[in-house]
Design an enzyme around this catalytic site. Sequence first.
Site, PDB file in Angstrom:
ATOM      1  N   GLY A 143     -19.936 -46.228  35.102  1.00  0.00           N
ATOM      2  CA  GLY A 143     -21.294 -45.930  35.548  1.00  0.00           C
ATOM      3  C   GLY A 143     -21.288 -45.376  36.963  1.00  0.00           C
ATOM      4  O   GLY A 143     -20.657 -44.374  37.258  1.00  0.00           O
ATOM      5  N   LYS A 171     -12.192 -45.804  28.083  1.00  0.00           N
ATOM      6  CA  LYS A 171     -12.313 -45.917  29.535  1.00  0.00           C
ATOM      7  C   LYS A 171     -11.079 -46.558  30.162  1.00  0.00           C
ATOM      8  O   LYS A 171     -10.612 -46.111  31.215  1.00  0.00           O
ATOM      9  CB  LYS A 171     -13.577 -46.704  29.879  1.00  0.00           C
ATOM     10  N   PHE A 224     -28.442 -29.829  26.874  1.00  0.00           N
ATOM     11  CA  PHE A 224     -29.642 -30.166  27.642  1.00  0.00           C
ATOM     12  C   PHE A 224     -30.401 -31.317  26.992  1.00  0.00           C
ATOM     13  O   PHE A 224     -31.598 -31.251  26.740  1.00  0.00           O
ATOM     14  CB  PHE A 224     -30.541 -28.942  27.784  1.00  0.00           C
ATOM     15  N   GLY A 277     -28.072 -33.849  30.429  1.00  0.00           N
ATOM     16  CA  GLY A 277     -28.189 -32.498  30.950  1.00  0.00           C
ATOM     17  C   GLY A 277     -29.499 -32.262  31.680  1.00  0.00           C
ATOM     18  O   GLY A 277     -29.528 -31.670  32.770  1.00  0.00           O
TER      19      GLY A 277
END
Length: 288
Positions: free
Chosen positions: A129, A200, A9, A13
Amino acid sequence: MFNVAILGFGTVGSGVYEVIKENNALLKQKTGEDIAVKKILDIRDFPGSEWESLVVHDIKEIIEDNDIDAVVETMGGTSPAFEFVRDALLSGKHVTTSNKALVAAHGTELLKIAKEKNVNFFFEASVGGGIPIIRTLTESYAGEHFKEITGILNGTTNYILTKMDAEGEDFEKALSTAQELGYAERNPEADVKGHDTCRKIAILASLATGKEVNFEEIYTEGITKIDTTDFEYAKHMKLSIKLFGDSKFEDGMLYAFVAPVMVERDHPLYMVNDVFNGIMVEGNMLGK
């Protein structure tokens, strides 16, 4: 009711929590489901917060809760994120994550488990993104033989290079500005040395080939050695410098690298500046 658990969190989160809370009516309209956060896994207690009663400290409370339909992993890193995500999938829960390190290292295995358990493992946000590249490759281009995937895949390095190009700043000054604006981490090594881009492009190459691509085997060079002189030469030749993650597919072989490259003005990614990402895909039928 469709119940969600959030693992971790922090910034991401808590952002997921806010999206579900603020856009709840819109989500119900589009999905036909009432979506609610039922539990949040974190080491903190958040006393006095509106989500205090949702916080748990033991992953078993989420894994063993049959009322939880989906898990959103926002912890980062590979462990214990991998173990938690694996166990969630094995328990029959859908999982979504933006954790590129996790997907690059264990994506193939997690996708296999998800298929066996007839649940979803989503990781669209792990690359590019807000660019919907994962579904584009796996669904929209499902009938395409890929020839090349090239991308500007890291907003931090693209911002730094843009500042160096447009304003003549040196690397250290541009990096400092990026850190002040929150675009770069206090320890920017993963970004500026190309490791983030490497993970990525490994994910994209894996999706394109249907095989696991080990990011550790991809040649990776960051932008730390780029200086103002490089940009002076580039401008003289009417070029720019971008950090590319590139993968080519020829005769059953994969050739991949991460490195800063000179980019011509007519290249599709030439105008991708600032913190933005851009991805170019070339297929055997659709072209670029």
